[in-house]
Scaffold this motif. Structure first.
Motif, mmCIF file in Angstrom:
data_model
loop_
_atom_site.group_PDB
_atom_site.id
_atom_site.type_symbol
_atom_site.label_atom_id
_atom_site.label_comp_id
_atom_site.label_asym_id
_atom_site.label_seq_id
_atom_site.Cartn_x
_atom_site.Cartn_y
_atom_site.Cartn_z
ATOM 1 N N ARG A 1 0.758 -1.126 -0.049
ATOM 2 C CA ARG A 1 0.034 0.008 0.195
ATOM 3 C C ARG A 1 0.861 1.107 -0.077
ATOM 4 N NH1 ARG A 1 -4.855 -1.515 1.741
ATOM 5 N NH2 ARG A 1 -4.981 -3.207 3.394
ATOM 6 N N LYS B 1 0.993 5.646 -0.692
ATOM 7 C CA LYS B 1 0.368 7.162 -1.086
ATOM 8 C C LYS B 1 1.321 7.980 -1.477
ATOM 9 C CE LYS B 1 -3.009 10.487 0.727
ATOM 10 N NZ LYS B 1 -4.247 10.167 0.143
ATOM 11 N N GLN C 1 4.983 7.127 0.202
ATOM 12 C CA GLN C 1 5.044 6.505 1.555
ATOM 13 C C GLN C 1 4.185 5.131 1.639
ATOM 14 O OE1 GLN C 1 6.702 7.461 4.405
ATOM 15 N NE2 GLN C 1 5.841 5.424 5.177
ATOM 16 N N SER D 1 2.575 2.398 3.364
ATOM 17 C CA SER D 1 1.874 2.086 4.850
ATOM 18 C C SER D 1 1.429 0.622 4.955
ATOM 19 C CB SER D 1 0.519 2.894 4.952
ATOM 20 O OG SER D 1 -0.528 2.565 3.718
ATOM 21 N N ASP E 1 -8.328 5.706 -0.818
ATOM 22 C CA ASP E 1 -7.510 6.841 -0.472
ATOM 23 C C ASP E 1 -6.065 6.664 -0.533
ATOM 24 O OD1 ASP E 1 -7.649 5.095 1.551
ATOM 25 O OD2 ASP E 1 -6.991 6.481 3.238
ATOM 26 N N HIS E 2 -5.757 5.442 -1.510
ATOM 27 C CA HIS E 2 -4.144 5.064 -1.430
ATOM 28 C C HIS E 2 -4.259 4.123 -2.763
ATOM 29 C CE1 HIS E 2 -6.035 1.993 1.384
ATOM 30 N NE2 HIS E 2 -5.032 1.399 0.564
ATOM 31 N N ARG F 1 -3.804 4.691 8.852
ATOM 32 C CA ARG F 1 -2.886 4.814 7.612
ATOM 33 C C ARG F 1 -2.442 6.383 7.537
ATOM 34 N NH1 ARG F 1 -6.618 1.146 5.000
ATOM 35 N NH2 ARG F 1 -7.354 2.705 4.273
ATOM 36 N N VAL G 1 0.294 6.942 9.575
ATOM 37 C CA VAL G 1 1.708 6.527 9.264
ATOM 38 C C VAL G 1 2.132 7.327 8.052
ATOM 39 C CG1 VAL G 1 2.634 4.382 7.802
ATOM 40 C CG2 VAL G 1 1.143 4.018 9.711
ATOM 41 N N VAL G 2 1.413 7.828 7.040
ATOM 42 C CA VAL G 2 1.962 8.635 6.132
ATOM 43 C C VAL G 2 2.270 9.902 6.672
ATOM 44 C CG1 VAL G 2 1.056 9.889 3.988
ATOM 45 C CG2 VAL G 2 0.331 7.680 4.292
ATOM 46 N N GLY H 1 5.749 9.401 8.252
ATOM 47 C CA GLY H 1 6.827 8.752 7.592
ATOM 48 C C GLY H 1 7.126 9.569 6.441
ATOM 49 N N GLY H 2 6.231 10.285 5.793
ATOM 50 C CA GLY H 2 6.378 11.125 4.451
ATOM 51 C C GLY H 2 6.355 12.720 4.688
ATOM 52 N N ASP I 1 -6.292 15.876 2.527
ATOM 53 C CA ASP I 1 -7.496 15.445 1.823
ATOM 54 C C ASP I 1 -8.393 14.824 2.779
ATOM 55 O OD1 ASP I 1 -9.445 14.676 0.442
ATOM 56 O OD2 ASP I 1 -8.055 13.353 -0.940
ATOM 57 N N SER J 1 -10.989 13.221 2.731
ATOM 58 C CA SER J 1 -11.836 12.277 2.135
ATOM 59 C C SER J 1 -11.857 10.757 2.759
ATOM 60 C CB SER J 1 -11.864 12.032 0.488
ATOM 61 O OG SER J 1 -10.731 11.557 0.188
ATOM 62 N N TYR J 2 -10.641 10.681 3.474
ATOM 63 C CA TYR J 2 -10.291 9.369 3.884
ATOM 64 C C TYR J 2 -11.244 9.210 5.403
ATOM 65 C CZ TYR J 2 -7.075 11.603 7.281
ATOM 66 O OH TYR J 2 -6.958 12.460 8.261
#
Lengths: 236, 236
Positions: free
Chosen positions: A58, A60, A68, A70, A90-91, B135, B138-139, B142-143, B227, B229-230
């Motif tokens: 997974r 994004k 990144q 996940s 969403d990813h 998630r 995590v992004v 990490g990102g 964003d 939407s998630y």
DNA sequence: CGGAGTTTTGATAGACCTCAATGACTGTGG
DNA sequence: CCACAGTCATTGAGGTCTATCAAAACTCCG
């Protein structure tokens, strides 16, 4: 056996009927080749894909073009179960090897779990385990330095593959480049490389030719602060 | 209305029967005071706690004594749903304010979802949303760099509270110290402080006296790569 | 054998951390 | 109403971990 069924059966006891009903809605299998997106961000797939064989990730895309990761997906994992509630993904999910999936039609899955509470529970509980893994990732990214972070991911992947019975001689086939690792761990490929060298020199683990070897599982787990209980799900 | 019911109803349509059955197994409410653990790592609680009022944080203690927060819990959230599958909790939950919870007996919840597939689906789907949030964490960890990371968390909390109708004049009561933020974001309190100052000086957001103000929501979201939407779950 | 992707190594730079001290705020008790 | 303690926020100086840039060596495969 269908690895999805196997995964659900680690969290719930399914009747023969339940199992057959689930297998009945498994549509055609489909194969994606390495590097291909199985699901793309923004898609509204009509199917939930379950991995039968192979590795996927997974990820994004971020505004600066980096990505990144996940999560890593292995047989039994669902790629896009969230489409049962979110309108669009969403990813993205990309195949890291050649990947075979089975497609569960979204509607059929919704109906199935509506009719078979045991299956609905099983999906719920399996999701709870996935979530525990994700929490461990948050802890890993937020709480550990590069050394422990890489060690922890190695321990996790090792434990998950072992649970699936997919180790060979205690070694693990890992189709990840150092760049994949860096995208998963919030590090740069260069730094991942240096830390891998240190882990190797310290006799903790070795990653070479897509093969991960835990040279000293105990010291590695200690360095990582790894406690496998979150993964698991012994039968209740 | 019970915020747990409200949360489930954003992902599934419940019958009056379902709703009443769920409310029927809500046990006594219980109040925890600020700083108290609602769930402690290693516990095997007999109840799943659902937050009625107040803020809480999931966290895990690390070997070096630091703690990593993996989520903030607000009304409607379940503290320890994973105990339906894991034998013991793999993390703790602490009250950030005075917190009122209702206790759902584990057995009753398992039975309820076994008898009422719609509820089982609803719990599953609600968990999928929680997972999407995770998630995103995590992004985030990490990102993104510290600046975007803090901005993103602010956007997330703002959007979640707005969804619950808990904003006051577009402002948000946030019972978090800079140390809590640092433990959630993988930063030090000192650095959080400096970055908050920059966000304030740039006119993006302000956090003062436990009140979060989005000074320029649009530019803030852009800086964060946010964003929403998630999070969401509009009715399908 | 050639060429692309991957791994490895070096030198330098920057984001974030650590240590430390000051200043602001909140609630408490006299 | 003020003094006080404790918690929390703020600021400075210097150090470390990780990033960036660059190039060379290796591996795999056609």
């Amino acid at each position: 056996m269908n690895p999805l069924v196997a995964k659900l059966e680690t969290v719930a006891v399914l009747s023969v009927d339940d199992r057959q009903a689930l297998e009945a809605i498994c549509g055609n299998t489909r194969t994606f080749h390495k590097g291909q997106d199985i699901v793309s961000e923004g898609d509204r797939p009509a199917h939930v894909y379950s991995i039968l064989d192979g590795w996927a990730a997974r990820y994004k895309m971020l505004p600066d073009g980096s990505q990144q990761i996940s999560g890593f997906l292995i047989p039994g994992d669902l790629c896009d179960s969230e489409i049962t509630v979110l309108r669009k993904t969403d990813h993205s999910v990309v195949a890291l090897t050649s990947v075979t999936v089975t497609a569960l039609p979204r509607e059929a899955l919704v109906e199935l779990t509506h009719e078979r509470p045991k299956l609905a529970q099983a999906f719920w509980w399996a999701t709870l385990i996935d979530m525990a893994v994700l929490r461990a990732w948050v802890v890993n990214l937020g709480g550990r330095d590069a050394h422990a972070r890489i060690a922890h991911l190695a321990c996790e992947l090792h434990a998950r593959m072992k649970h699936l019975g997919l180790l060979r001689d205690g070694e693990l086939y890992l189709p990840l480049t150092q760049e994949h690792l860096s995208n998963a761990l919030g590090l740069t490929p260069v730094h991942v490389n240096r830390v891998l060298k240190r882990l190797r020199d310290d006799g903790l683990m070795r990653l070479r030719n897509r093969t991960l070897t835990l040279l000293d599982a105990e010291r590695l787990a200690a360095a990582a602060g790894f406690d496998p209980s979150y993964l698991h799900a012994e039968p209740v």
